[in-house]
Motif scaffolding. Structure first.
Motif, PDB file in Angstrom:
ATOM      1  N   CYS A  81      92.678  51.375  38.496  1.00 58.46           N
ATOM      2  CA  CYS A  81      91.353  51.093  39.325  1.00 58.46           C
ATOM      3  C   CYS A  81      91.121  49.496  39.571  1.00 58.46           C
ATOM      4  CB  CYS A  81      90.175  51.372  38.053  1.00 58.46           C
ATOM      5  SG  CYS A  81      88.653  51.394  38.658  1.00 58.46           S
ATOM      6  N   LEU A  82      90.498  49.425  40.838  1.00 60.82           N
ATOM      7  CA  LEU A  82      89.863  48.118  41.153  1.00 60.82           C
ATOM      8  C   LEU A  82      88.418  48.156  41.524  1.00 60.82           C
ATOM      9  CD1 LEU A  82      92.895  46.984  43.953  1.00 60.82           C
ATOM     10  CD2 LEU A  82      92.645  46.318  41.570  1.00 60.82           C
ATOM     11  N   HIS A  83      87.796  47.014  40.815  1.00 60.13           N
ATOM     12  CA  HIS A  83      86.329  47.273  40.929  1.00 60.13           C
ATOM     13  C   HIS A  83      86.082  46.302  42.096  1.00 60.13           C
ATOM     14  CE1 HIS A  83      84.726  49.451  37.461  1.00 60.13           C
ATOM     15  NE2 HIS A  83      86.437  49.205  36.861  1.00 60.13           N
ATOM     16  N   THR A  84      85.035  46.588  43.010  1.00 57.51           N
ATOM     17  CA  THR A  84      84.651  45.990  44.291  1.00 57.51           C
ATOM     18  C   THR A  84      83.083  45.911  44.133  1.00 57.51           C
ATOM     19  OG1 THR A  84      84.394  47.980  45.621  1.00 57.51           O
ATOM     20  CG2 THR A  84      86.709  46.861  45.360  1.00 57.51           C
ATOM     21  N   ASP A  85      82.605  45.233  45.327  1.00 59.87           N
ATOM     22  CA  ASP A  85      80.989  45.667  45.557  1.00 59.87           C
ATOM     23  C   ASP A  85      80.549  46.512  46.502  1.00 59.87           C
ATOM     24  OD1 ASP A  85      81.890  44.647  47.816  1.00 59.87           O
ATOM     25  OD2 ASP A  85      81.138  42.665  48.065  1.00 59.87           O
ATOM     26  N   TYR A  86      81.331  47.637  46.603  1.00 63.26           N
ATOM     27  CA  TYR A  86      80.801  48.532  47.364  1.00 63.26           C
ATOM     28  C   TYR A  86      80.944  48.543  49.176  1.00 63.26           C
ATOM     29  CZ  TYR A  86      79.013  51.714  43.650  1.00 63.26           C
ATOM     30  OH  TYR A  86      78.845  52.520  42.452  1.00 63.26           O
ATOM     31  N   THR A  87      81.129  47.406  49.522  1.00 61.35           N
ATOM     32  CA  THR A  87      81.228  47.150  50.842  1.00 61.35           C
ATOM     33  C   THR A  87      82.363  47.625  51.593  1.00 61.35           C
ATOM     34  OG1 THR A  87      81.782  45.021  50.682  1.00 61.35           O
ATOM     35  CG2 THR A  87      79.614  44.932  50.583  1.00 61.35           C
ATOM     36  N   PRO A  88      82.453  47.973  52.785  1.00 63.86           N
ATOM     37  CA  PRO A  88      83.712  48.290  53.581  1.00 63.86           C
ATOM     38  C   PRO A  88      84.694  47.391  53.507  1.00 63.86           C
ATOM     39  CG  PRO A  88      81.373  48.755  54.833  1.00 63.86           C
ATOM     40  CD  PRO A  88      81.180  48.100  53.690  1.00 63.86           C
ATOM     41  N   ALA A  89      84.464  45.812  53.459  1.00 56.49           N
ATOM     42  CA  ALA A  89      85.301  45.128  53.716  1.00 56.49           C
ATOM     43  C   ALA A  89      86.051  44.957  52.128  1.00 56.49           C
ATOM     44  CB  ALA A  89      85.006  43.717  53.967  1.00 56.49           C
ATOM     45  N   ALA A  90      85.229  45.124  51.218  1.00 54.56           N
ATOM     46  CA  ALA A  90      85.917  45.193  49.908  1.00 54.56           C
ATOM     47  C   ALA A  90      86.934  46.415  49.653  1.00 54.56           C
ATOM     48  CB  ALA A  90      84.861  45.025  48.839  1.00 54.56           C
ATOM     49  N   GLY A  91      86.265  47.632  49.990  1.00 53.73           N
ATOM     50  CA  GLY A  91      87.089  48.775  50.101  1.00 53.73           C
ATOM     51  C   GLY A  91      88.306  48.604  50.845  1.00 53.73           C
ATOM     52  N   ALA A  92      88.335  47.961  51.931  1.00 56.38           N
ATOM     53  CA  ALA A  92      89.600  47.902  52.999  1.00 56.38           C
ATOM     54  C   ALA A  92      90.823  46.742  52.178  1.00 56.38           C
ATOM     55  CB  ALA A  92      89.242  47.230  54.255  1.00 56.38           C
ATOM     56  N   ASP A  93      90.082  45.867  51.532  1.00 59.22           N
ATOM     57  CA  ASP A  93      91.202  44.859  50.732  1.00 59.22           C
ATOM     58  C   ASP A  93      91.659  45.434  49.478  1.00 59.22           C
ATOM     59  OD1 ASP A  93      91.831  41.955  50.211  1.00 59.22           O
ATOM     60  OD2 ASP A  93      90.634  42.646  48.489  1.00 59.22           O
ATOM     61  N   ALA A  94      90.696  46.426  48.848  1.00 56.63           N
ATOM     62  CA  ALA A  94      91.204  46.823  47.706  1.00 56.63           C
ATOM     63  C   ALA A  94      92.531  47.799  48.041  1.00 56.63           C
ATOM     64  CB  ALA A  94      90.307  47.696  47.033  1.00 56.63           C
ATOM     65  N   THR A  95      92.258  48.540  49.281  1.00 56.89           N
ATOM     66  CA  THR A  95      93.145  49.521  49.902  1.00 56.89           C
ATOM     67  C   THR A  95      94.704  48.697  50.175  1.00 56.89           C
ATOM     68  OG1 THR A  95      91.569  50.698  50.719  1.00 56.89           O
ATOM     69  CG2 THR A  95      93.777  51.334  51.696  1.00 56.89           C
ATOM     70  N   LYS A  96      94.352  47.792  50.713  1.00 57.47           N
ATOM     71  CA  LYS A  96      95.563  46.995  51.037  1.00 57.47           C
ATOM     72  C   LYS A  96      96.541  46.554  49.902  1.00 57.47           C
ATOM     73  CE  LYS A  96      93.579  44.987  55.274  1.00 57.47           C
ATOM     74  NZ  LYS A  96      93.028  43.714  55.702  1.00 57.47           N
ATOM     75  N   ARG A  97      95.495  46.082  48.930  1.00 56.92           N
ATOM     76  CA  ARG A  97      96.297  45.603  47.541  1.00 56.92           C
ATOM     77  C   ARG A  97      96.963  46.799  46.885  1.00 56.92           C
ATOM     78  NH1 ARG A  97      91.201  43.319  44.776  1.00 56.92           N
ATOM     79  NH2 ARG A  97      92.415  43.116  42.978  1.00 56.92           N
ATOM     80  N   LEU A  98      96.375  48.005  46.928  1.00 57.07           N
ATOM     81  CA  LEU A  98      96.827  49.228  46.250  1.00 57.07           C
ATOM     82  C   LEU A  98      98.247  49.502  46.898  1.00 57.07           C
ATOM     83  CD1 LEU A  98      93.665  51.006  45.308  1.00 57.07           C
ATOM     84  CD2 LEU A  98      95.319  50.092  43.534  1.00 57.07           C
ATOM     85  N   LEU A  99      98.128  49.585  48.181  1.00 59.57           N
ATOM     86  CA  LEU A  99      99.368  50.063  48.954  1.00 59.57           C
ATOM     87  C   LEU A  99     100.488  49.135  48.990  1.00 59.57           C
ATOM     88  CD1 LEU A  99      97.694  51.670  52.206  1.00 59.57           C
ATOM     89  CD2 LEU A  99      98.590  52.669  50.348  1.00 59.57           C
ATOM     90  N   SER A 100     100.312  47.778  48.460  1.00 56.23           N
ATOM     91  CA  SER A 100     101.299  46.813  48.248  1.00 56.23           C
ATOM     92  C   SER A 100     102.019  46.996  47.045  1.00 56.23           C
ATOM     93  CB  SER A 100     100.662  45.410  48.173  1.00 56.23           C
ATOM     94  OG  SER A 100      99.995  45.122  47.149  1.00 56.23           O
ATOM     95  N   VAL A 101     101.374  47.846  46.102  1.00 52.81           N
ATOM     96  CA  VAL A 101     102.058  47.892  44.832  1.00 52.81           C
ATOM     97  C   VAL A 101     103.501  49.217  44.795  1.00 52.81           C
ATOM     98  CG1 VAL A 101     101.728  49.093  42.574  1.00 52.81           C
ATOM     99  CG2 VAL A 101      99.983  47.498  43.470  1.00 52.81           C
TER     100      VAL A 101
END
Length: 343
Positions: A223-243
């Motif tokens: 799980c990654l926590h964010t601030d709910y914004t689209p930009a934060a969601g996009a960034d978290a997605t990139k990070r998860l796909l890099s694992v």
């Protein structure tokens, strides 16, 4: 050039007197609730500061305002794009309008700002009841409202967070079970979640439920926590796909982050749902209009707003309200979730 002195408020009197704004309000309006010594001190300080009563505020304090107060502690950029709050306000407004009540909405930029608004509403009786949203663990607003029982309040949160205040609750743990088991049945054993702010009470409830359900099913969960914004969601997605190995399914705590994730996947050549399944916690028109359509946990938020309004009207009329459950979640399966890829 000297700055013109602003009008003296009850908060100025409270600060100079060393008492709460509620105590000042009681003293200045001749109401019980403060000692004679405190009343005399407040009146003396008010005279020295040149405080003068606000005629409109006095009138409001003596009768019902027919207003419900709602404070939005949201990032304005998020509020502009996330449908949840607009749906809730639609339900609130519709129900209140039928009863000749209105909704007073204030924006707060931080917790101190929100506390000041609450203190003002309590002291001046500028609203007949209040709705509390986005409670945090150990939220100081709970104690503030319990210390001012004359102000009816309804909290929208899990009952475990509201310390006995009237509560409108949703069964988030059951919703977690719906989401995870849907993906499990599709063969997913490596699931991630992009959540909201960690300090929020509903994030805490969901975190615990996700950990319990995935552990029970033997599913890998991150799980990654964010601030709910689209930009934060996009960034978290990139990070998860890099694992390595990357998750085969990601659940997002709101619709705008899930929509942003589809964009990230498309740009990076990740097919949805063949390579990655995507799910949204809250459903909206965006989930339906997206391509592919986004599987989502659906609840009738407009109806929840109506229920919240009716409960606050009951509180205003002196009726008791304990814990009331929102309509249950329903999983709307769309094309963004599919069988887990073989890896």
């Amino acid at each position: 050039m000297a700055t013109q002195k602003t009008k003296v408020t009850i908060f100025d009197v409270a600060k100079a007197s060393g008492v709460s704004s509620s105590a000042v309000s009681y003293a200045l309006n001749g109401k019980p609730g403060v000692s004679d010594t405190t009343r005399a001190k407040v009146l003396q300080v008010a005279r020295e500061l040149g405080w003068k009563p606000n005629g409109a505020a006095q009138s409001l304090a003596q009768s019902k305002t027919r207003r419900i107060g709602l404070i939005l502690g949201y990032d304005p950029q998020l509020l502009a794009v996330e449908p949840y709050m607009m749906s809730l306000i639609s339900g609130l407004g519709a129900e209140l309008e039928e009863k000749d009540y209105s909704l007073l909405v204030r924006m707060s930029m931080d917790s101190d700002d929100e506390d000041s608004i609450i203190e003002d509403w309590v002291a001046t009786s500028n609203v007949d009841a209040m709705l509390l949203l986005n409670l945090e663990i150990g939220d100081p607003r709970i104690d503030m409202m319990k210390q001012n029982p004359q102000m009816p309040v309804l909290a929208v949160a899990d009952a475990s967070l509201t310390a006995g205040l009237p509560t409108l609750a949703s069964d988030d743990a059951a919703a977690v079970g719906l989401a995870v088991r849907h993906l499990y049945d599709l063969g997913h054993r490596n699931i991630a979640r992009v959540a909201g702010p960690e300090e929020l009470g509903h994030s805490y409830i969901r975190d615990a439920a996700f950990s319990e359900v995935t552990a029970e099913l033997g599913v890998r969960y991150r799980c990654l926590h964010t601030d709910y914004t689209p930009a934060a969601g996009a960034d978290a997605t990139k990070r998860l796909l890099s694992v390595n190995p990357a998750p085969t399914a990601i659940i997002y705590d709101n619709d705008v982050m899930a929509l942003a994730a589809e964009g990230v996947a498309a740009v990076n050549g990740v097919r949805v749902p063949q390579d990655l399944s995507i799910m949204s916690w809250d459903d909206s028109f965006m989930c339906e209009a997206a391509h592919p359509g986004i599987t989502a946990l659906n609840r009738d938020i407009v109806e929840s707003g109506r229920i919240a309004a009716s409960l606050m009207l009951k509180l205003i009329d002196g009726e008791e309200v304990d814990v009331v459950e929102e309509p249950p979640y329903v999983l709307r399966v769309r094309d963004s979730t599919g069988p887990a890829p073989e890896r």
